[in-house]
Scaffold this active site. Sequence first.
Site, PDB file in Angstrom:
ATOM      1  N   MET A 117      -8.315   3.394   9.545  1.00 40.86           N
ATOM      2  CA  MET A 117      -7.603   2.232   9.017  1.00 40.86           C
ATOM      3  C   MET A 117      -6.835   1.497  10.108  1.00 40.86           C
ATOM      4  O   MET A 117      -6.385   2.084  11.086  1.00 40.86           O
ATOM      5  CB  MET A 117      -6.659   2.645   7.886  1.00 40.86           C
ATOM      6  CG  MET A 117      -7.355   2.810   6.550  1.00 40.86           C
ATOM      7  SD  MET A 117      -6.174   3.046   5.199  1.00 40.86           S
ATOM      8  CE  MET A 117      -7.241   2.743   3.790  1.00 40.86           C
TER       9      MET A 117
ATOM     10  N   GLY B 202       4.374  -3.888   6.570  1.00 45.43           N
ATOM     11  CA  GLY B 202       4.188  -5.187   7.197  1.00 45.43           C
ATOM     12  C   GLY B 202       4.036  -6.313   6.239  1.00 45.43           C
ATOM     13  O   GLY B 202       4.651  -7.362   6.355  1.00 45.43           O
TER      14      GLY B 202
ATOM     15  N   ASP C 100       0.065   1.985   9.230  1.00 49.81           N
ATOM     16  CA  ASP C 100      -0.405   1.190  10.371  1.00 49.81           C
ATOM     17  C   ASP C 100       0.591   1.151  11.529  1.00 49.81           C
ATOM     18  O   ASP C 100       0.228   0.780  12.647  1.00 49.81           O
ATOM     19  CB  ASP C 100      -0.698  -0.243   9.933  1.00 49.81           C
ATOM     20  CG  ASP C 100      -1.884  -0.329   8.990  1.00 49.81           C
ATOM     21  OD1 ASP C 100      -2.773   0.527   9.086  1.00 49.81           O
ATOM     22  OD2 ASP C 100      -1.911  -1.256   8.154  1.00 49.81           O
TER      23      ASP C 100
ATOM     24  N   GLY D 213       0.817  -1.207   0.000  1.00 50.18           N
ATOM     25  CA  GLY D 213       0.000   0.000   0.000  1.00 50.18           C
ATOM     26  C   GLY D 213       0.851   1.256   0.000  1.00 50.18           C
ATOM     27  O   GLY D 213       1.954   1.274   0.549  1.00 50.18           O
TER      28      GLY D 213
ATOM     29  N   GLU E 155     -10.732  -0.451  11.606  1.00 51.25           N
ATOM     30  CA  GLU E 155     -11.487  -1.282  10.664  1.00 51.25           C
ATOM     31  C   GLU E 155     -11.452  -2.765  11.037  1.00 51.25           C
ATOM     32  O   GLU E 155     -12.335  -3.523  10.649  1.00 51.25           O
ATOM     33  CB  GLU E 155     -10.961  -1.092   9.244  1.00 51.25           C
ATOM     34  CG  GLU E 155      -9.503  -1.475   9.052  1.00 51.25           C
ATOM     35  CD  GLU E 155      -8.993  -1.196   7.648  1.00 51.25           C
ATOM     36  OE1 GLU E 155      -9.828  -1.118   6.727  1.00 51.25           O
ATOM     37  OE2 GLU E 155      -7.765  -1.058   7.476  1.00 51.25           O
TER      38      GLU E 155
ATOM     39  N   ASP F 281       1.484  -7.082  -5.703  1.00 55.43           N
ATOM     40  CA  ASP F 281       1.885  -8.359  -6.304  1.00 55.43           C
ATOM     41  C   ASP F 281       2.923  -9.056  -5.441  1.00 55.43           C
ATOM     42  O   ASP F 281       3.866  -8.433  -4.940  1.00 55.43           O
ATOM     43  CB  ASP F 281       2.468  -8.125  -7.702  1.00 55.43           C
ATOM     44  CG  ASP F 281       1.407  -7.698  -8.701  1.00 55.43           C
ATOM     45  OD1 ASP F 281       0.424  -8.442  -8.856  1.00 55.43           O
ATOM     46  OD2 ASP F 281       1.561  -6.632  -9.318  1.00 55.43           O
TER      47      ASP F 281
ATOM     48  N   ARG G  45     -25.591  13.799  18.453  1.00 51.31           N
ATOM     49  CA  ARG G  45     -25.471  12.497  17.802  1.00 51.31           C
ATOM     50  C   ARG G  45     -24.298  11.680  18.334  1.00 51.31           C
ATOM     51  O   ARG G  45     -23.364  12.200  18.940  1.00 51.31           O
ATOM     52  CB  ARG G  45     -25.257  12.685  16.291  1.00 51.31           C
ATOM     53  CG  ARG G  45     -26.468  13.107  15.515  1.00 51.31           C
ATOM     54  CD  ARG G  45     -26.073  13.459  14.091  1.00 51.31           C
ATOM     55  NE  ARG G  45     -27.241  13.687  13.239  1.00 51.31           N
ATOM     56  CZ  ARG G  45     -27.185  14.317  12.065  1.00 51.31           C
ATOM     57  NH1 ARG G  45     -26.023  14.769  11.615  1.00 51.31           N
ATOM     58  NH2 ARG G  45     -28.286  14.480  11.352  1.00 51.31           N
TER      59      ARG G  45
ATOM     60  N   ARG H  62      -4.215   7.880   3.485  1.00 48.78           N
ATOM     61  CA  ARG H  62      -2.973   7.569   2.781  1.00 48.78           C
ATOM     62  C   ARG H  62      -2.463   8.747   1.937  1.00 48.78           C
ATOM     63  O   ARG H  62      -1.303   8.767   1.539  1.00 48.78           O
ATOM     64  CB  ARG H  62      -3.175   6.385   1.826  1.00 48.78           C
ATOM     65  CG  ARG H  62      -3.431   5.048   2.496  1.00 48.78           C
ATOM     66  CD  ARG H  62      -3.425   3.959   1.438  1.00 48.78           C
ATOM     67  NE  ARG H  62      -3.754   2.663   1.978  1.00 48.78           N
ATOM     68  CZ  ARG H  62      -2.884   1.841   2.558  1.00 48.78           C
ATOM     69  NH1 ARG H  62      -1.617   2.217   2.685  1.00 48.78           N
ATOM     70  NH2 ARG H  62      -3.258   0.675   3.012  1.00 48.78           N
TER      71      ARG H  62
END
Length: 468
Positions: free
Chosen positions: A270, A111, A228, A12, A323, A75, A263, A393
């Site tokens: 992420m 990672g 992350d 990523g 997430e 990949d 609310r 990102r």
Amino acid sequence: MTKHIGILTAGGDSPGLNAAIRGAGKAAQGHYGMQMIGFLDGFRGLVDNRFKRLEGETLSGILTRGGTILGTSRDKPHRMLFGGKVQDMTDVIVDNYHANHLDTLICIGGGTQKNKRVFGLVIDFGTSQSPKSTRPLTTYLCPSRPGHPALRNNFASSLLLRTWLPMTGRRVRRPTLFSLWRKARRENSAASRLLGSTSLRFALHGWQRALKLLEKGLNIITLPKTIDNDVGLTDVTFGFDTALGIATDAIDRLHSTAHSHHRIIVVEIMGHRAGWLALGAGIAGGADVILLPEIPYDLEVVADAIRKRSRSGKNFSIVAVAEGALPTDKASMVREAEQRKLNAANKKEKKDAKEDLAQLNQEYANHTVLLSRQLEQMTGLESRVTILGHLQRGGTPSAADRLLATRLSTACADLISQDHFGVMVAARGDDAVAVPLEDVAGNKKLVPQDHPWVVSAQRVGTCLGMSE
């Protein structure tokens, strides 16, 4: 003799990639007189031999740019879609490495790249405390499948057990076993005959691609990038600070609308396996509830925390949820499926476990929306969802990420000049430290429940979804 360097960005994208490319390129060329090429779109570009020369003009003006000028992809060298089918392209990578006369390859990845593409995962090799070398090898390595046909070579069992005996009964990384195996191979010439044996291939199956690369002489250095912040043995990864700032700013902005409309605002941040981003942004943004992948949450505890706020006159709540956060019941189901996959004795059992995992993931794909609805029903307060997604990102990297990426990438050039390879350049305080890839691989940095950030969140009254 001029050294030739290849560099690629894999996995990523992350803020600070261009700063790292620039730092490595300028230091390598300007200070050491090396030449550098950048492969396009990660390992895919290395397989296709698509690259650009990274010279002064190419490196100019990219420090503040987000993304990566080289492009990236997810990949995997050993499982790449090529020619309409999934193939192992490791040998092609090795050929192109040598065809371009490279002295080293810099892989900038987080990672996934270091844990899977290079060396593999952490596994538990058993708990036997008093092994006997006459028992099958897998009795110690994989207790769930002691009769596996791939591990019935008594000679292999005897040799490898003598080598691995001190590690038995503890949690061991495959790269650690690889180091011990190499030592045995040096000390016992008969061990060299095991290189192609089914026993050894089975024991090393999760990272045999790295074995091929190392045996064929590729020199690799990696840099820790990921928003992350879950790469082990480095204080921080570049990209994290920028994403942390973006997520914190989002929570800051959501406070005003949550307060105005009375609310609950559930904001998804992420972090599928690691909750550093949600935890840091939640604390910095003053979230009332923070839910992490590492701490399965009790929905009733979360709802009760929000109801207590309402009773005390606070008519809104901010819920920061990673997430990958799961309620306790769902988390136990996922763990059970993952364990069945790990302990599968045959392909069918493994396939069934993978299908169960996929089904669980599919059922909980929109868990943040579901959580919002559940909290609305349980508290009587209107609830809304904000999913930050890939917003975290993008954009201009922060000053801290530019500085970190530059520090680590210039240190990378120093290591190349010293012929120091097979390492990740890690951040340790103000220093850049070379950490063996064998130690980094599979060493995912997750949030421990006693981490100072967790303790601080609890001290200020933040609900983490667990009973006290």
